[in-house]
Design a protein around this motif. Sequence first.
Motif, PDB file in Angstrom:
ATOM      1  N   PRO A   5      25.785  47.690  53.011  1.00 29.84           N
ATOM      2  CA  PRO A   5      26.275  47.977  51.653  1.00 29.84           C
ATOM      3  C   PRO A   5      27.469  47.110  51.297  1.00 29.84           C
ATOM      4  O   PRO A   5      28.315  46.802  52.146  1.00 29.84           O
ATOM      5  CB  PRO A   5      26.662  49.461  51.717  1.00 29.84           C
ATOM      6  CG  PRO A   5      25.934  50.003  52.890  1.00 29.84           C
ATOM      7  CD  PRO A   5      25.775  48.885  53.865  1.00 29.84           C
ATOM      8  N   GLY A   6      27.532  46.684  50.061  1.00 36.01           N
ATOM      9  CA  GLY A   6      28.656  45.869  49.613  1.00 36.01           C
ATOM     10  C   GLY A   6      29.940  46.664  49.615  1.00 36.01           C
ATOM     11  O   GLY A   6      30.017  47.750  49.028  1.00 36.01           O
ATOM     12  N   LEU A   7      30.937  46.185  50.303  1.00 38.55           N
ATOM     13  CA  LEU A   7      32.229  46.868  50.367  1.00 38.55           C
ATOM     14  C   LEU A   7      33.342  45.851  50.146  1.00 38.55           C
ATOM     15  O   LEU A   7      33.201  44.664  50.448  1.00 38.55           O
ATOM     16  CB  LEU A   7      32.410  47.596  51.700  1.00 38.55           C
ATOM     17  CG  LEU A   7      32.155  46.835  53.000  1.00 38.55           C
ATOM     18  CD1 LEU A   7      33.406  46.129  53.482  1.00 38.55           C
ATOM     19  CD2 LEU A   7      31.651  47.771  54.068  1.00 38.55           C
ATOM     20  N   VAL A   8      34.446  46.358  49.647  1.00 40.52           N
ATOM     21  CA  VAL A   8      35.602  45.522  49.322  1.00 40.52           C
ATOM     22  C   VAL A   8      36.554  45.534  50.514  1.00 40.52           C
ATOM     23  O   VAL A   8      37.082  46.584  50.877  1.00 40.52           O
ATOM     24  CB  VAL A   8      36.308  46.031  48.050  1.00 40.52           C
ATOM     25  CG1 VAL A   8      37.498  45.144  47.713  1.00 40.52           C
ATOM     26  CG2 VAL A   8      35.341  46.080  46.887  1.00 40.52           C
ATOM     27  N   PHE A   9      36.743  44.391  51.124  1.00 42.77           N
ATOM     28  CA  PHE A   9      37.651  44.285  52.256  1.00 42.77           C
ATOM     29  C   PHE A   9      39.095  44.271  51.768  1.00 42.77           C
ATOM     30  O   PHE A   9      39.381  43.832  50.656  1.00 42.77           O
ATOM     31  CB  PHE A   9      37.359  43.006  53.046  1.00 42.77           C
ATOM     32  CG  PHE A   9      36.000  42.972  53.667  1.00 42.77           C
ATOM     33  CD1 PHE A   9      35.746  43.621  54.858  1.00 42.77           C
ATOM     34  CD2 PHE A   9      34.960  42.293  53.051  1.00 42.77           C
ATOM     35  CE1 PHE A   9      34.490  43.592  55.431  1.00 42.77           C
ATOM     36  CE2 PHE A   9      33.716  42.257  53.607  1.00 42.77           C
ATOM     37  CZ  PHE A   9      33.462  42.914  54.808  1.00 42.77           C
ATOM     38  N   PRO A  10      40.024  44.745  52.588  1.00 45.04           N
ATOM     39  CA  PRO A  10      41.430  44.694  52.168  1.00 45.04           C
ATOM     40  C   PRO A  10      41.908  43.255  52.060  1.00 45.04           C
ATOM     41  O   PRO A  10      41.711  42.436  52.971  1.00 45.04           O
ATOM     42  CB  PRO A  10      42.159  45.459  53.283  1.00 45.04           C
ATOM     43  CG  PRO A  10      41.255  45.380  54.458  1.00 45.04           C
ATOM     44  CD  PRO A  10      39.859  45.350  53.918  1.00 45.04           C
ATOM     45  N   ASN A  11      42.525  42.959  50.969  1.00 40.87           N
ATOM     46  CA  ASN A  11      43.008  41.602  50.723  1.00 40.87           C
ATOM     47  C   ASN A  11      44.133  41.673  49.715  1.00 40.87           C
ATOM     48  O   ASN A  11      44.264  42.642  48.965  1.00 40.87           O
ATOM     49  CB  ASN A  11      41.876  40.703  50.214  1.00 40.87           C
ATOM     50  CG  ASN A  11      42.202  39.240  50.369  1.00 40.87           C
ATOM     51  OD1 ASN A  11      43.314  38.871  50.734  1.00 40.87           O
ATOM     52  ND2 ASN A  11      41.237  38.379  50.078  1.00 40.87           N
ATOM     53  N   PHE A  12      44.938  40.644  49.712  1.00 40.12           N
ATOM     54  CA  PHE A  12      46.008  40.570  48.719  1.00 40.12           C
ATOM     55  C   PHE A  12      45.442  40.061  47.401  1.00 40.12           C
ATOM     56  O   PHE A  12      44.512  39.246  47.380  1.00 40.12           O
ATOM     57  CB  PHE A  12      47.121  39.642  49.191  1.00 40.12           C
ATOM     58  CG  PHE A  12      47.881  40.162  50.380  1.00 40.12           C
ATOM     59  CD1 PHE A  12      48.515  41.389  50.336  1.00 40.12           C
ATOM     60  CD2 PHE A  12      47.960  39.426  51.549  1.00 40.12           C
ATOM     61  CE1 PHE A  12      49.210  41.873  51.429  1.00 40.12           C
ATOM     62  CE2 PHE A  12      48.655  39.894  52.643  1.00 40.12           C
ATOM     63  CZ  PHE A  12      49.281  41.128  52.587  1.00 40.12           C
ATOM     64  N   ALA A  13      46.018  40.536  46.317  1.00 40.74           N
ATOM     65  CA  ALA A  13      45.599  40.107  44.980  1.00 40.74           C
ATOM     66  C   ALA A  13      46.840  39.918  44.130  1.00 40.74           C
ATOM     67  O   ALA A  13      47.830  40.647  44.265  1.00 40.74           O
ATOM     68  CB  ALA A  13      44.668  41.123  44.340  1.00 40.74           C
ATOM     69  N   SER A  14      46.781  38.915  43.275  1.00 43.51           N
ATOM     70  CA  SER A  14      47.906  38.677  42.374  1.00 43.51           C
ATOM     71  C   SER A  14      47.958  39.745  41.292  1.00 43.51           C
ATOM     72  O   SER A  14      48.986  40.368  41.065  1.00 43.51           O
ATOM     73  CB  SER A  14      47.790  37.287  41.755  1.00 43.51           C
ATOM     74  OG  SER A  14      47.762  36.289  42.754  1.00 43.51           O
ATOM     75  N   THR A  15      46.827  39.965  40.606  1.00 39.28           N
ATOM     76  CA  THR A  15      46.722  40.968  39.559  1.00 39.28           C
ATOM     77  C   THR A  15      45.352  41.615  39.624  1.00 39.28           C
ATOM     78  O   THR A  15      44.422  41.090  40.243  1.00 39.28           O
ATOM     79  CB  THR A  15      46.924  40.337  38.160  1.00 39.28           C
ATOM     80  OG1 THR A  15      45.948  39.307  37.977  1.00 39.28           O
ATOM     81  CG2 THR A  15      48.329  39.762  38.019  1.00 39.28           C
ATOM     82  N   LYS A  16      45.215  42.750  38.979  1.00 41.63           N
ATOM     83  CA  LYS A  16      43.911  43.399  38.883  1.00 41.63           C
ATOM     84  C   LYS A  16      42.970  42.635  37.964  1.00 41.63           C
ATOM     85  O   LYS A  16      41.746  42.766  38.078  1.00 41.63           O
ATOM     86  CB  LYS A  16      44.077  44.830  38.378  1.00 41.63           C
ATOM     87  CG  LYS A  16      44.701  45.765  39.400  1.00 41.63           C
ATOM     88  CD  LYS A  16      44.661  47.205  38.929  1.00 41.63           C
ATOM     89  CE  LYS A  16      45.221  48.143  39.999  1.00 41.63           C
ATOM     90  NZ  LYS A  16      45.181  49.555  39.574  1.00 41.63           N
ATOM     91  N   ALA A  17      43.535  41.855  37.050  1.00 39.65           N
ATOM     92  CA  ALA A  17      42.681  41.037  36.184  1.00 39.65           C
ATOM     93  C   ALA A  17      41.880  40.037  36.997  1.00 39.65           C
ATOM     94  O   ALA A  17      40.728  39.727  36.665  1.00 39.65           O
ATOM     95  CB  ALA A  17      43.539  40.310  35.144  1.00 39.65           C
ATOM     96  N   GLU A  18      42.455  39.535  38.091  1.00 39.96           N
ATOM     97  CA  GLU A  18      41.740  38.598  38.950  1.00 39.96           C
ATOM     98  C   GLU A  18      40.548  39.273  39.616  1.00 39.96           C
ATOM     99  O   GLU A  18      39.493  38.661  39.792  1.00 39.96           O
ATOM    100  CB  GLU A  18      42.697  38.039  39.996  1.00 39.96           C
ATOM    101  CG  GLU A  18      42.093  36.963  40.885  1.00 39.96           C
ATOM    102  CD  GLU A  18      43.084  36.444  41.898  1.00 39.96           C
ATOM    103  OE1 GLU A  18      42.700  35.600  42.718  1.00 39.96           O
ATOM    104  OE2 GLU A  18      44.252  36.894  41.855  1.00 39.96           O
ATOM    105  N   LEU A  19      40.692  40.540  39.982  1.00 37.81           N
ATOM    106  CA  LEU A  19      39.579  41.260  40.591  1.00 37.81           C
ATOM    107  C   LEU A  19      38.454  41.503  39.597  1.00 37.81           C
ATOM    108  O   LEU A  19      37.278  41.481  39.948  1.00 37.81           O
ATOM    109  CB  LEU A  19      40.074  42.596  41.155  1.00 37.81           C
ATOM    110  CG  LEU A  19      41.142  42.514  42.251  1.00 37.81           C
ATOM    111  CD1 LEU A  19      41.602  43.908  42.632  1.00 37.81           C
ATOM    112  CD2 LEU A  19      40.602  41.785  43.459  1.00 37.81           C
TER     113      LEU A  19
END
Length: 648
Positions: free
Chosen positions: A392-406
């Motif tokens: 199943p597709g899962l989101v790995f923990p990672n750093f993000a600049s903003t939620k807009a990038e996600l």
Amino acid sequence: MVLAKSKKSVGLGNQLMKDRFGKGKGADRKRVGAVTRIDHSTGQEYITNDRAEAGWVKMRSVTEQGALDEFLATAELAGIDFTAEKTNNVRIIHTDQRNPYLLTAAEERVVLGKQKALKSRLTVPRRPHWDETTTPEELDRLERESFLQWRKGLAELQETQDLLMTPFERNLEVWRQLWRVIERSDVVVQIVDARNPLMFRSEDLEAYVKDVDPKKENLLLINKADMMTFMQRKAWAKYLKSAGIAYRFFSAHLAKEMLNAQASESEEEEEEEEEAGPSSSGAPLKPEEANEESRDDVGGEGAQQREDDNELDTRILTVSELEEMLLQYAPKDAGPDRKLQVGLVGYPNVGKSSTINALIGAHKVSVSSTPGKTKHFQTIHYSDKVILCDCPGLVFPNFASTKAELVVNGVLPIDQLREYSGPATLVAQRIPRAFLEATYGIQIRTRPLEEGGTGIPTGDELLSAYARHRGFMTQGLGQPDRSRAARYILKDYVNGKLPYVTPPPGVDDAQEFNRELYDISHLPAKRQAAVTAAMEELTVNGDDNASLLSDMVPLPQGPKSEKLDKAFFKAGQGSAGHLSRPFNYKYTQQGMAEAEGKQLSGRKLRTMIALEKGIDPKDVQMASGKKHFKGGRKGRGKRRGNVVDGDD
């Protein structure tokens, strides 16, 4: 006459009580089950209700939780009680200067430096050690404790370092599916999106695969490579090769088109053989040749670059080439009857199911544009030698600049989006204005440079232009429905209608890196004809290869300033540089009519003609036959009817 009170009538208060506590009501408040838990701080036992949940609720992907929901989930995993306290946390956001949901260039550099220093602390949850003597209850308890410690470590990293993290998967059941896939697979393939490969790659997952068994192998499969130009693939290949990452380019979309073309060609050949016998026109195309013909050079390179594209580093693999490459990872000490097990892991909506469908040539795995379609890992017998395991597709923990990038990367579902100004502004900054206008057939009105504009449309300006063009208006006030327009534009960006590829580390100019993507060939088919016709009219010296992203020097003034200067310094008047009317005259009904070129009539027209010819308007009034323009001094005597005193 007063009627008697009906015995069937019921008062409002009784009706409310009956509706709330009547027969069959309040079933959700009944205690249907109980669970005994232990408060580890005091050692006392207490009873709490056990929520009755369906089977699909346990496997529901949870990537983002509010502060309260996250606290309750953590308390449930730990099995402890808690006390709620009310706090006051109010944040005032000013949107007049910049978008508060995006970072400035200086802030982004600081955040990226901090993320690079703490990248080693981003881990995936490990499954505790177990053997045949471990009972299911003990294994479940160990897994919950390990998962709880992992979540606490990430929460501490986020709070102490003041960093924004991706809304990673918080459901233990989904991670259990990943553990089973890793334990069963001989090679774990991480499928990533070609538009931002490093965003979807998990380095710690590769380390965890080696921790489980050093004989297991890792592979980075860059899907959707048809959205990249040859130069972009070459730049990414150079970086990945220097970093020592095993990778290959693949395109499930091109593979599907190739399979469909081969199927149609085989059907036509069978019909021709049945009608006219064996054909002598030549042998059918091989899969590699068919793939080379179906894949266009998106950057418009010549024959030399197409020859370079045949290199393994930058070539987009076909289905047969991918299968041969996977067979190279088969264990050498395995028996003849053992099959190679390939685990497919990745973020939601990166194309895992589409890749499997391209491999097996049939629709065996459900595909959806909504992230998180696959809920359980699926085992598919691909051939006599290969077994595919779809995780199943899962989101790995990672750093993000903003939620807009996600959001623009397709990690978060767009239909569940609440804040749209940040992602829309990010799209407006990445995609050139000319390409946006040519794609949608709109005209984006931006703020002029002298009035504080930057020359790049903002998110609100893009959404307003698109909403007016499509007729998306809000009820009541009739303003452009930006929320609805944002969902259409963001889906076009995620689906590749608005192309953009993130440059690899070391390439700073993203606009130049994506320059070849913004030509007429990347426009929708319906818009290519209209834009081609318009470009033919504007072609200079036969330059047919003009790009929409040309080096055009912006005008020094906007249309509003030019209009003001033209009216202020009007030629042919001696009073140049002086206003003859108030500044707000143009906003009145008379001023708007004058601006639209309304024709004058009557004495206003004669006065205007007299001023243009240099004649005194009073002379024109004296020559007029109307009583309103009669000259002469009026008598000062008292009026008696229509006669003035002193007249004979």
